[in-house]
Design an enzyme around this catalytic site. Structure first.
Site, PDB file in Angstrom:
ATOM      1  N   HIS A 140       3.316  34.012 -17.283  1.00 49.62           N
ATOM      2  CA  HIS A 140       2.209  34.720 -17.260  1.00 49.62           C
ATOM      3  C   HIS A 140       2.358  35.977 -16.529  1.00 49.62           C
ATOM      4  O   HIS A 140       1.651  37.117 -16.518  1.00 49.62           O
ATOM      5  CB  HIS A 140       0.882  34.183 -16.692  1.00 49.62           C
ATOM      6  CG  HIS A 140       0.741  33.610 -15.247  1.00 49.62           C
ATOM      7  ND1 HIS A 140       1.290  32.398 -15.111  1.00 49.62           N
ATOM      8  CD2 HIS A 140       0.194  34.057 -14.384  1.00 49.62           C
ATOM      9  CE1 HIS A 140       1.057  32.215 -13.813  1.00 49.62           C
ATOM     10  NE2 HIS A 140       0.576  33.594 -13.046  1.00 49.62           N
TER      11      HIS A 140
ATOM     12  N   ASP B 255       4.712  27.940 -19.550  1.00 51.71           N
ATOM     13  CA  ASP B 255       4.585  29.192 -18.487  1.00 51.71           C
ATOM     14  C   ASP B 255       5.850  29.516 -17.651  1.00 51.71           C
ATOM     15  O   ASP B 255       6.149  29.506 -16.730  1.00 51.71           O
ATOM     16  CB  ASP B 255       3.318  28.922 -17.189  1.00 51.71           C
ATOM     17  CG  ASP B 255       2.821  30.120 -16.581  1.00 51.71           C
ATOM     18  OD1 ASP B 255       3.441  31.060 -16.977  1.00 51.71           O
ATOM     19  OD2 ASP B 255       2.090  29.658 -15.610  1.00 51.71           O
TER      20      ASP B 255
ATOM     21  N   GLY C 133      -0.573  35.397  -6.016  1.00 53.16           N
ATOM     22  CA  GLY C 133       0.650  36.074  -5.863  1.00 53.16           C
ATOM     23  C   GLY C 133       1.775  35.239  -5.584  1.00 53.16           C
ATOM     24  O   GLY C 133       2.943  35.726  -5.652  1.00 53.16           O
TER      25      GLY C 133
ATOM     26  N   SER D  40       2.672  33.099  -7.998  1.00 54.76           N
ATOM     27  CA  SER D  40       3.162  32.766  -9.086  1.00 54.76           C
ATOM     28  C   SER D  40       4.309  33.047  -9.144  1.00 54.76           C
ATOM     29  O   SER D  40       5.072  34.034  -8.993  1.00 54.76           O
ATOM     30  CB  SER D  40       2.263  33.584 -10.423  1.00 54.76           C
ATOM     31  OG  SER D  40       0.921  33.063 -10.581  1.00 54.76           O
TER      32      SER D  40
ATOM     33  N   SER E  29       2.970  28.097 -11.368  1.00 57.15           N
ATOM     34  CA  SER E  29       1.957  28.526 -12.397  1.00 57.15           C
ATOM     35  C   SER E  29       0.728  28.829 -12.014  1.00 57.15           C
ATOM     36  O   SER E  29       0.231  29.970 -12.308  1.00 57.15           O
ATOM     37  CB  SER E  29       1.970  27.282 -13.550  1.00 57.15           C
ATOM     38  OG  SER E  29       1.005  27.754 -14.462  1.00 57.15           O
TER      39      SER E  29
END
Length: 365
Positions: free
Chosen positions: A224, A246, A324, A326, A341
């Site tokens: 993402h 993801d 943040g 991720s 994720s």
């Protein structure tokens, strides 16, 4: 600025407004070492085991020393038993436990504890598939819990009143004690953070693991993130798989890509291999918002219904994550496990690293 960027990437993290973070709290004797664990990761992992499981420091350190062997024994037993097994996990002491569905299987393996359960893997997956076939409901998650031998449907309070919620809960209730329904505060969101600029976009993520293929360095990251931003400070996004999966790939053009993860206090954790996570495993996560946090694997093969779509086969943990984080790394000592994720009120979710490595044909640096 260029040198700061190179330094952060060399430690395995995007230098995207990381900010100052306090060092991990050390409950353990700093002179004690555990193979595969950096000093800070060992201290934070021990702290989490003490807080979550009520272990003494010595017991927590002993668990970490034996965990890699325990997960290897668990993998071997599950492979040997095949359909006679109904999942497995590490218990509170870190010992491997395998669920079996008949007495003969219980006596056929060594090196693990076997536990007789009533529901087979096929039965649990059938119930899970039936629930996942219903219209998707955002802010819900569906997982198999090997500890209770049940399917678990987790419903965030953000889902109240959403279309399809009543149908999902009614279907779960019809399955009796095969399915357990849990309610949590908030909802589930990808852990991307908007509003803080990076090159080519207005989002911030964290780098996952430095990898290579054909002499070119890359960073495996959250899909993402790479789907949302085409150009990062470290190089361009070259692929994204989200939702469904993801994971994504960023070309690392910095010229520096060692096999280590930043702990956001000036130190790093070396990463030597990749493996799959197991329920009950002690783990840590590194991300540019919350830094180094540790906890326990709560579930694997989890379907999380984000507002953007469903993502399957995620790892759920108790380690804290924030917007943040991720793309940040999930690991157990020197073993890489996953890519950050998303997050819920009390849980964090990770894309398995082994799947991403296989999808792109890349190797850890």
């Amino acid at each position: 600025m260029r040198e700061l960027l190179r330094s952060a990437v060399a430690a395995g993290a995007c230098a995207l407004l990381a900010g100052a973070l306090a060092p991990a709290t050390a409950f353990a004797d700093p002179t004690v070492t555990i193979e595969g664990y950096s000093t800070d990761v060992r201290a934070e992992a021990v702290s989490a085991l003490v807080a979550e499981r009520g272990l003494g420091t010595a017991s927590a350190e002993a668990l970490l020393r034996t965990q890699e062997a325990a997960t290897s024994a668990l993998d071997a037993a599950l492979a040997q038993l095949g359909d006679s097994a109904a999942g497995g996990y590490l218990d509170e002491s870190g010992a491997p436990v395998v669920n079996v569905v008949n007495e003969s299987a219980a006596t056929s393996v060594e090196g693990v504890t076997t536990r007789l359960v009533t529901r087979t893997t096929a039965e649990l997956e059938s119930a899970r598939d039936e629930l996942e076939a219903l219209p998707q409901v955002s802010h819900t998650a569906i997982a198999v819990d090997p500890v209770t031998n049940q399917v678990v449907v987790t419903v965030g309070e953000a889902v109240i009143g959403a279309a399809g919620t009543a149908g999902l809960l009614a279907a779960a209730e019809r399955m009796g004690d095969t399915v357990r329904i849990e309610h949590v505060a908030g909802g589930f969101e990808p852990a991307i953070y908007g509003g803080e600029a990076i090159t080519g976009g207005g989002s911030r993520c964290s780098a996952g693991f430095n990898v290579n293929s054909g002499g070119q360095d890359y960073i495996v990251d959250a899909g993402h993130c790479t789907a949302a931003v085409s150009q990062w400070n470290v190089g361009p996004s070259v692929d994204a798989s989200f939702p469904g999966d993801d994971y994504g790939l960023i070309r690392n053009d910095t010229g520096s890509a060692p096999g280590a993860v930043s702990l956001y206090d000036g130190s790093v954790q070396e990463i030597a291999s990749a493996s799959d996570a197991h329920v009950g495993q002690s783990i840590c996560k590194s991300g540019s918002t919350t830094g180094l946090t540790c906890g326990t694997v709560e579930a694997t093969n989890v379907t999380v219904n984000y507002p953007q779509g469903a993502v399957h086969e995620l790892v759920q943990t108790s380690a804290s994550a924030g917007s943040g984080d991720s793309g940040g790394a999930l690991f157990a000592g020197s073993v890489g496990l996953g890519i950050t994720s998303g997050m819920g009120e009390d849980s964090s979710f990770f894309q398995p690293l082994t799947e991403a490595l296989g999808a792109y044909g890349v190797r850890l640096n």
